[in-house]
Scaffold this active site. Sequence first.
Site, mmCIF file in Angstrom:
data_model
loop_
_atom_site.group_PDB
_atom_site.id
_atom_site.type_symbol
_atom_site.label_atom_id
_atom_site.label_comp_id
_atom_site.label_asym_id
_atom_site.label_seq_id
_atom_site.Cartn_x
_atom_site.Cartn_y
_atom_site.Cartn_z
ATOM 1 N N ASN A 92 33.425 54.756 29.584
ATOM 2 C CA ASN A 92 32.839 55.725 30.511
ATOM 3 C C ASN A 92 31.480 55.202 30.955
ATOM 4 O O ASN A 92 30.507 55.247 30.194
ATOM 5 C CB ASN A 92 32.704 57.091 29.829
ATOM 6 C CG ASN A 92 32.042 58.124 30.724
ATOM 7 O OD1 ASN A 92 31.915 57.924 31.931
ATOM 8 N ND2 ASN A 92 31.618 59.233 30.138
ATOM 9 N N TRP A 93 31.406 54.726 32.189
ATOM 10 C CA TRP A 93 30.176 54.112 32.680
ATOM 11 C C TRP A 93 29.112 55.129 33.065
ATOM 12 O O TRP A 93 27.958 54.769 33.294
ATOM 13 C CB TRP A 93 30.506 53.220 33.878
ATOM 14 C CG TRP A 93 30.986 51.861 33.481
ATOM 15 C CD1 TRP A 93 31.459 51.483 32.255
ATOM 16 C CD2 TRP A 93 31.042 50.697 34.307
ATOM 17 N NE1 TRP A 93 31.808 50.149 32.268
ATOM 18 C CE2 TRP A 93 31.562 49.647 33.509
ATOM 19 C CE3 TRP A 93 30.722 50.428 35.632
ATOM 20 C CZ2 TRP A 93 31.757 48.348 34.010
ATOM 21 C CZ3 TRP A 93 30.925 49.154 36.135
ATOM 22 C CH2 TRP A 93 31.426 48.122 35.329
ATOM 23 N N LYS A 94 29.493 56.385 33.229
ATOM 24 C CA LYS A 94 28.545 57.420 33.659
ATOM 25 C C LYS A 94 27.836 56.978 34.951
ATOM 26 O O LYS A 94 28.482 56.424 35.832
ATOM 27 C CB LYS A 94 27.569 57.749 32.531
ATOM 28 C CG LYS A 94 28.287 58.246 31.270
ATOM 29 C CD LYS A 94 27.354 58.882 30.282
ATOM 30 C CE LYS A 94 28.137 59.441 29.110
ATOM 31 N NZ LYS A 94 27.276 60.206 28.176
ATOM 32 N N HIS B 94 34.093 66.536 29.986
ATOM 33 C CA HIS B 94 33.029 65.830 29.260
ATOM 34 C C HIS B 94 31.853 66.781 29.027
ATOM 35 O O HIS B 94 31.564 67.644 29.857
ATOM 36 C CB HIS B 94 32.571 64.600 30.037
ATOM 37 C CG HIS B 94 31.714 63.676 29.240
ATOM 38 N ND1 HIS B 94 30.382 63.910 29.021
ATOM 39 C CD2 HIS B 94 32.000 62.531 28.576
ATOM 40 C CE1 HIS B 94 29.878 62.939 28.277
ATOM 41 N NE2 HIS B 94 30.841 62.096 27.990
ATOM 42 N N GLU C 163 34.822 64.336 21.060
ATOM 43 C CA GLU C 163 33.461 63.799 21.162
ATOM 44 C C GLU C 163 32.463 64.833 20.631
ATOM 45 O O GLU C 163 32.009 65.693 21.396
ATOM 46 C CB GLU C 163 33.118 63.472 22.615
ATOM 47 C CG GLU C 163 33.776 62.239 23.171
ATOM 48 C CD GLU C 163 33.054 61.770 24.427
ATOM 49 O OE1 GLU C 163 32.520 60.663 24.416
ATOM 50 O OE2 GLU C 163 33.014 62.534 25.401
ATOM 51 N N GLY D 71 25.370 59.173 21.748
ATOM 52 C CA GLY D 71 24.101 58.493 22.006
ATOM 53 C C GLY D 71 23.066 58.597 20.913
ATOM 54 O O GLY D 71 21.931 58.157 21.083
ATOM 55 N N SER E 166 28.807 57.474 19.911
ATOM 56 C CA SER E 166 28.102 56.358 19.262
ATOM 57 C C SER E 166 29.059 55.254 18.797
ATOM 58 O O SER E 166 28.867 54.638 17.745
ATOM 59 C CB SER E 166 27.263 56.858 18.086
ATOM 60 O OG SER E 166 26.221 57.707 18.538
#
Length: 247
Positions: free
Chosen positions: A7-9, A96, A165, A171, A208
């Site tokens: 997921n590049w966001k 998400h 998630e 993160g 993470s």
Amino acid sequence: MKYFIGNWKMFGVPKSINILNKINLFYSKDANRNKYKIIITPPYTLIETFSKHFKNKKILIGSQNCYQKDKFSSNTGAVSSHMIRSVGAKYTLVGHSDNRAEGDTDLMLKNKIKFALKNNLKVVFCIGENKNDKKNKRTFSIIRKQLTKVLEKKFNQKNIIIAYEPIWSIGTGKLPTRAELDSTTTYIKSILKKIFRKNIPPVLYGGSVDDISINFFKDIRLINGFLIGGASKSSKKFIDIIKNYYR
């Protein structure tokens, strides 16, 4: 089959395709390539370019989100699953935590999944509890609500993937314990079985995940793959995640 989804966001410009070229080169030569799929979800701006480039290759392209209405509407800035599919995407993320935080409701998520499936997109449905939920032992109740309020028996479960998630992990470098991950994944699959009866969707983990932490997940067989954030924006880190997983 395992899934490695990047997921590049909000990251990437046209020349960022070089990252995927390196990943694709590795994939094409990897002895384990028949054991897993690679899916990358870039911003809307890159979906068509990437989809055309990798049309006859193994890397699959998806979207990070889709709108809750079908085809076309008067909603400024919205992009429907019909539009996403028309430029070559095969998958879309839905639910998400970033989008939930911006106001996605259960009804909106249900409609997103309904129209994504209608438009032949496979859905990666994201669920997970926040820090306070975990602290107050509400993980299971939150997950149950997220699944049962959105998924319907009539949905084609063969085109749905669940991504667990935990928001407190995204993160932060913090990971669930082995026992927590085993029990939570088992619980998710039990709820999916109640909804779909059989042929339940695969369950991935996200939060993470990088080239170091992947070693922790290697022996947790209940997990069917990974949704990877920051590390997916580096070809080396993404490749090392796969290498280390199968090492």
